[in-house]
Design an enzyme around this catalytic site. Sequence first.
Site: not given
Length: 604
Positions: A576, A460, A359-360, A386, A462, A388, A401
């Site tokens: 995470d 992703e 994640h991120r 992943e 945004k 953003d 993010h």
Amino acid sequence: MVRILKNIAYSIGQASNTIVVFEVVFKIVTNLCMIPGLVLLFNLMLKVTGYSFITRYNIGSILKNPLSILLFAGILLLAAFVSLAEISMLTVFFGYRFKEKQFYLRNLLYLSLRELRRLANPENFILVLYVVCILPIINFNPIAYYIFGNREIPDYMLGTIMQSRELRVLFAVLAAVLVYLTIQMVFIFCYFFLERKNLAESYRCSRLLIKGRVVKTVGSILGCVAFYVLIYIGFYLIIISFVQAGTEFFYEQQIAYAVFLTIFNTINKILIVILGIFQTISVAGIVVELYLQYSKNNRKLYSSTYLQKKMYKKLLYSVNKALLLLLATVVLVTGTGIYLLLDEQYSILHGEKTLITSHRGFSAMAPENTLASIDAAIEVMADYAEIDVRMTKDGVVVLSHDADLKRTAGVNKKIWQLNYYEIEELDVGSWFSKDFKDERIPTLEQVLEYSKGKIKLNIEIKNSGQNKDFEKKLIGLIEEHGFEDSCIISSFSYDSLKRIKKLNPDIKTGYILSAVYGEFYNLKDVDFFSMRYNFVSERIVTEAHKTGKEIHVWTVNNETIVDRLTRIGVDNIITDDPVMARSIIYSKDFPKSTASFLKLVFNY
Ligand code: G3P
Ligand code: MG
């Protein structure tokens, strides 16, 4: 026991380099040759049925399609031919190897090719159909099935069969008949390929020969298979100790464990292929040896020198031509196979394992959405990172993010209000730890360059709606860097995904759902759904899979939840803690006791 070992030693001793080289090349070539056919088959099935993925829930309806049935039958026939070619070569080799000392690969090819031509005779063709039926038996490799076979679909089919009493009985009867037939026909290939008898005659002779010797024959063959299982277990323990010792110096033990689980899969496959090759050679050697032993006084074996001389005169030209044609075809098809194998978009069966998305980036290790966090995700071998993405005022796609820079850079400004030159000097690392002081906000372009060939990306979007050209810009960057097959795009906005699909229908898109209700499964421009872990149930996964779509779940940092989600079959877990997720997911490949043993070894 001693007899079994003697048999194996004898057949391997007789085998010589010729047949090992042949078998290795044969296995590689045929496996590669099958790939284009299978890719074609699966792609066509997907096109015709309109699904994004094949899963165990939609395979039923995919397979019911007449075109699929036709293609599937074609593949089975091809597999039977390939198996027969292998059997003929091995039988001819051992048949003559036991008799004569000198035997060259070229002669082996000549002889086998000539014998295979007899299959074109309608009365012999039944042998091909018979081999189609016993494909699972002659390719029986318990280690391969146990460790890395895609068991999901066979298990599903078996599960369906077991549910109905009638089907269960039918299946049992069919299996019994096949096993009985295989035993009765165990020497059929010897008579067919070595004594050149026709099929009916070969069957009669095989039945006569096995009479009263079933236990010894079957015992020898199964004993040989069991022997290779034991060898595998031995190797497996050695590999564990080596990897454990090696990784101990380089990584923390918990990372070592995750890395081990990942690379073990590859080592395992190679090991299984190598042992499979020796197992095939040994079983063939044992069968031919038993045939020669049992039929001592009444076999009519031609001398290979005689056969070769006759053949050289009569067939040299046509056989040479056939061999050349065969070689050209093999090179062409194998080449295509290698190409497709390397091109990841053709990974054939889908859903073998739950994938892991960091994640991120690996945001527990390094500041989120930075190159450092992507690097950390690469190091622990996550399948995806992943990220953003947002757009600056002057149209540069960057990673962040939040819409503003307050949390990560201490600047109370929105990204879309600033030009890139105004944010490129900001420090977005110090808030996380002083070790990451001066970490910058990367552009998507930098990330694509950095990640290429190292990790896939879940990008992703945004977009707060300020930039109408966002998707165009994004797709442009992805195409420019050849990232179409190495990324997926997700968004909370379905409109955004629709625009993406219009720009490039081949890029996989995921709809992030804020709440889960209603009949959303059939949304056209979506290949997967991304949802919070507490919304996901087995029914949702099943329904999505029925429509050929994936379920990705975020953000899962708890072992028990990873375990539950893997069990209900979600396709991708966004977390995470990719190391923890990896150890839970991959441990399932091992029986419980092995998993505990590994944890003990890795001190994890
Ligand atoms: O990809 C889904 C997940 O990342 C959405 O949550 O807020 O972390 O972007 P968020
Ligand atoms: Mg996100």
